[in-house]
Design a protein around this motif. Structure first.
Motif, PDB file in Angstrom:
ATOM      1  N   LEU A 114       0.832  -1.203   0.000  1.00 40.97           N
ATOM      2  CA  LEU A 114       0.000   0.000   0.000  1.00 40.97           C
ATOM      3  C   LEU A 114       0.866   1.253   0.000  1.00 40.97           C
ATOM      4  O   LEU A 114       0.606   2.210  -0.736  1.00 40.97           O
ATOM      5  CB  LEU A 114      -0.940  -0.008   1.210  1.00 40.97           C
ATOM      6  CG  LEU A 114      -1.869   1.188   1.370  1.00 40.97           C
ATOM      7  CD1 LEU A 114      -2.829   1.277   0.190  1.00 40.97           C
ATOM      8  CD2 LEU A 114      -2.635   1.092   2.679  1.00 40.97           C
ATOM      9  N   GLY A 115       1.916   1.252   0.812  1.00 36.04           N
ATOM     10  CA  GLY A 115       2.838   2.397   0.843  1.00 36.04           C
ATOM     11  C   GLY A 115       3.495   2.638  -0.504  1.00 36.04           C
ATOM     12  O   GLY A 115       3.635   3.780  -0.945  1.00 36.04           O
ATOM     13  N   ARG A 116       3.905   1.561  -1.184  1.00 38.95           N
ATOM     14  CA  ARG A 116       4.510   1.713  -2.519  1.00 38.95           C
ATOM     15  C   ARG A 116       3.509   2.304  -3.507  1.00 38.95           C
ATOM     16  O   ARG A 116       3.845   3.181  -4.302  1.00 38.95           O
ATOM     17  CB  ARG A 116       5.005   0.359  -3.034  1.00 38.95           C
ATOM     18  CG  ARG A 116       6.279  -0.121  -2.405  1.00 38.95           C
ATOM     19  CD  ARG A 116       6.866  -1.317  -3.149  1.00 38.95           C
ATOM     20  NE  ARG A 116       5.932  -2.420  -3.307  1.00 38.95           N
ATOM     21  CZ  ARG A 116       5.796  -3.431  -2.463  1.00 38.95           C
ATOM     22  NH1 ARG A 116       6.520  -3.497  -1.382  1.00 38.95           N
ATOM     23  NH2 ARG A 116       4.919  -4.404  -2.710  1.00 38.95           N
ATOM     24  N   GLY A 121       1.559   7.185  -6.467  1.00 36.96           N
ATOM     25  CA  GLY A 121       0.367   7.930  -6.870  1.00 36.96           C
ATOM     26  C   GLY A 121      -0.651   7.047  -7.557  1.00 36.96           C
ATOM     27  O   GLY A 121      -1.581   7.541  -8.188  1.00 36.96           O
ATOM     28  N   SER A 122      -0.490   5.739  -7.447  1.00 39.32           N
ATOM     29  CA  SER A 122      -1.422   4.811  -8.088  1.00 39.32           C
ATOM     30  C   SER A 122      -2.746   4.793  -7.339  1.00 39.32           C
ATOM     31  O   SER A 122      -2.779   4.860  -6.118  1.00 39.32           O
ATOM     32  CB  SER A 122      -0.847   3.397  -8.085  1.00 39.32           C
ATOM     33  OG  SER A 122       0.341   3.345  -8.818  1.00 39.32           O
ATOM     34  N   ILE A 123      -3.812   4.655  -8.097  1.00 40.88           N
ATOM     35  CA  ILE A 123      -5.122   4.473  -7.480  1.00 40.88           C
ATOM     36  C   ILE A 123      -5.776   3.269  -8.126  1.00 40.88           C
ATOM     37  O   ILE A 123      -5.536   2.949  -9.289  1.00 40.88           O
ATOM     38  CB  ILE A 123      -6.024   5.722  -7.598  1.00 40.88           C
ATOM     39  CG1 ILE A 123      -6.275   6.081  -9.050  1.00 40.88           C
ATOM     40  CG2 ILE A 123      -5.450   6.886  -6.830  1.00 40.88           C
ATOM     41  CD1 ILE A 123      -7.322   7.144  -9.219  1.00 40.88           C
ATOM     42  N   LEU A 124      -6.599   2.592  -7.357  1.00 34.55           N
ATOM     43  CA  LEU A 124      -7.241   1.361  -7.807  1.00 34.55           C
ATOM     44  C   LEU A 124      -8.085   1.569  -9.054  1.00 34.55           C
ATOM     45  O   LEU A 124      -8.073   0.752  -9.970  1.00 34.55           O
ATOM     46  CB  LEU A 124      -8.103   0.786  -6.679  1.00 34.55           C
ATOM     47  CG  LEU A 124      -8.852  -0.498  -7.011  1.00 34.55           C
ATOM     48  CD1 LEU A 124      -7.857  -1.621  -7.241  1.00 34.55           C
ATOM     49  CD2 LEU A 124      -9.818  -0.841  -5.917  1.00 34.55           C
ATOM     50  N   ALA A 125      -8.797   2.675  -9.122  1.00 33.96           N
ATOM     51  CA  ALA A 125      -9.691   2.912 -10.258  1.00 33.96           C
ATOM     52  C   ALA A 125      -8.929   2.896 -11.582  1.00 33.96           C
ATOM     53  O   ALA A 125      -9.414   2.349 -12.581  1.00 33.96           O
ATOM     54  CB  ALA A 125     -10.408   4.246 -10.085  1.00 33.96           C
ATOM     55  N   GLU A 141      -3.425 -12.380 -10.264  1.00 33.40           N
ATOM     56  CA  GLU A 141      -2.349 -11.577  -9.696  1.00 33.40           C
ATOM     57  C   GLU A 141      -2.730 -10.109  -9.709  1.00 33.40           C
ATOM     58  O   GLU A 141      -3.257  -9.584 -10.671  1.00 33.40           O
ATOM     59  CB  GLU A 141      -1.076 -11.785 -10.516  1.00 33.40           C
ATOM     60  CG  GLU A 141       0.132 -11.112  -9.890  1.00 33.40           C
ATOM     61  CD  GLU A 141       1.394 -11.455 -10.633  1.00 33.40           C
ATOM     62  OE1 GLU A 141       2.102 -10.521 -11.003  1.00 33.40           O
ATOM     63  OE2 GLU A 141       1.663 -12.655 -10.817  1.00 33.40           O
ATOM     64  N   GLY A 142      -2.420  -9.427  -8.606  1.00 33.07           N
ATOM     65  CA  GLY A 142      -2.713  -8.000  -8.481  1.00 33.07           C
ATOM     66  C   GLY A 142      -1.636  -7.154  -9.128  1.00 33.07           C
ATOM     67  O   GLY A 142      -0.623  -7.659  -9.602  1.00 33.07           O
ATOM     68  N   PRO A 143      -1.809  -5.823  -9.143  1.00 33.89           N
ATOM     69  CA  PRO A 143      -0.891  -4.918  -9.800  1.00 33.89           C
ATOM     70  C   PRO A 143       0.490  -4.886  -9.169  1.00 33.89           C
ATOM     71  O   PRO A 143       1.468  -4.577  -9.818  1.00 33.89           O
ATOM     72  CB  PRO A 143      -1.567  -3.556  -9.700  1.00 33.89           C
ATOM     73  CG  PRO A 143      -2.610  -3.707  -8.670  1.00 33.89           C
ATOM     74  CD  PRO A 143      -2.963  -5.143  -8.584  1.00 33.89           C
ATOM     75  N   ASP A 144       0.627  -5.234  -7.881  1.00 34.00           N
ATOM     76  CA  ASP A 144       1.939  -5.250  -7.228  1.00 34.00           C
ATOM     77  C   ASP A 144       2.499  -6.657  -7.141  1.00 34.00           C
ATOM     78  O   ASP A 144       3.429  -6.906  -6.378  1.00 34.00           O
ATOM     79  CB  ASP A 144       1.834  -4.646  -5.814  1.00 34.00           C
ATOM     80  CG  ASP A 144       1.618  -3.156  -5.858  1.00 34.00           C
ATOM     81  OD1 ASP A 144       2.218  -2.521  -6.734  1.00 34.00           O
ATOM     82  OD2 ASP A 144       0.866  -2.641  -5.033  1.00 34.00           O
ATOM     83  N   GLY A 145       1.939  -7.577  -7.874  1.00 35.40           N
ATOM     84  CA  GLY A 145       2.390  -8.954  -7.817  1.00 35.40           C
ATOM     85  C   GLY A 145       1.781  -9.707  -6.644  1.00 35.40           C
ATOM     86  O   GLY A 145       2.101 -10.852  -6.396  1.00 35.40           O
TER      87      GLY A 145
END
Length: 149
Positions: A114-116, A121-125, A141-145
């Protein structure tokens, strides 16, 4: 040709006029002349209405964006809770300490991810549209692996 007028102003308004003229380094007569011209202008109300309309439109678009982001966040949280509740078996009492330790480890990993994301400046939307668009719907797999375990 200029016509001289004499009129009285309340003390607080006269003070504001003095301060404004001094800050702008113009005469009080110029300030009063511009204010009267603006006040008596027939299109002044139309300009004000148009400016307010543009501002309200902008606020409306911002509110729609906020509502959309809140809805996406709510749905993401609800989906996660539903997934977690349906796929997490109850633990026996003997495994409680180990489960708490593993839970803390996973929570710390989540906080780091979450901190990364926040630092980037990434947002879920935005990432939902990119990472899970029509071509990637089968991926777990999610955006951060990060993958659900």
């Amino acid at each position: 040709m200029r016509i001289k007028h004499t009129f009285r102003l309340p003390a607080d308004l006269a003070s504001q006029l003095d301060d404004y003229a001094a800050r702008r380094r113009i005469s009080k007569a110029v300030v009063v002349e511009a204010a009267l011209a603006s006040f008596l202008s027939p299109d002044g109300a139309d300009r004000l209405e148009a400016a307010l309309g543009r501002r309200l439109d902008r606020f409306g678009r911002q509110m729609e964006r906020l509502e959309r982001h809140a809805a996406i966040g709510n749905e993401a949280l609800a989906l996660f809770v539903r997934f977690w509740l349906t796929h997490t078996p109850p633990l026996p009492d003997t495994a409680s300490a180990a489960a708490q330790a593993k839970g803390m480890e996973r929570y710390n990993g989540f906080i780091e991810a979450l901190g990364r994301r926040l630092a980037r400046g990434s947002i879920l939307a935005d990432e939902v549209a990119i990472d899970f668009g029509p071509t990637n719907l089968g991926s777990d797999e999610g955006p951060d692996g990060w993958q659900p375990k």
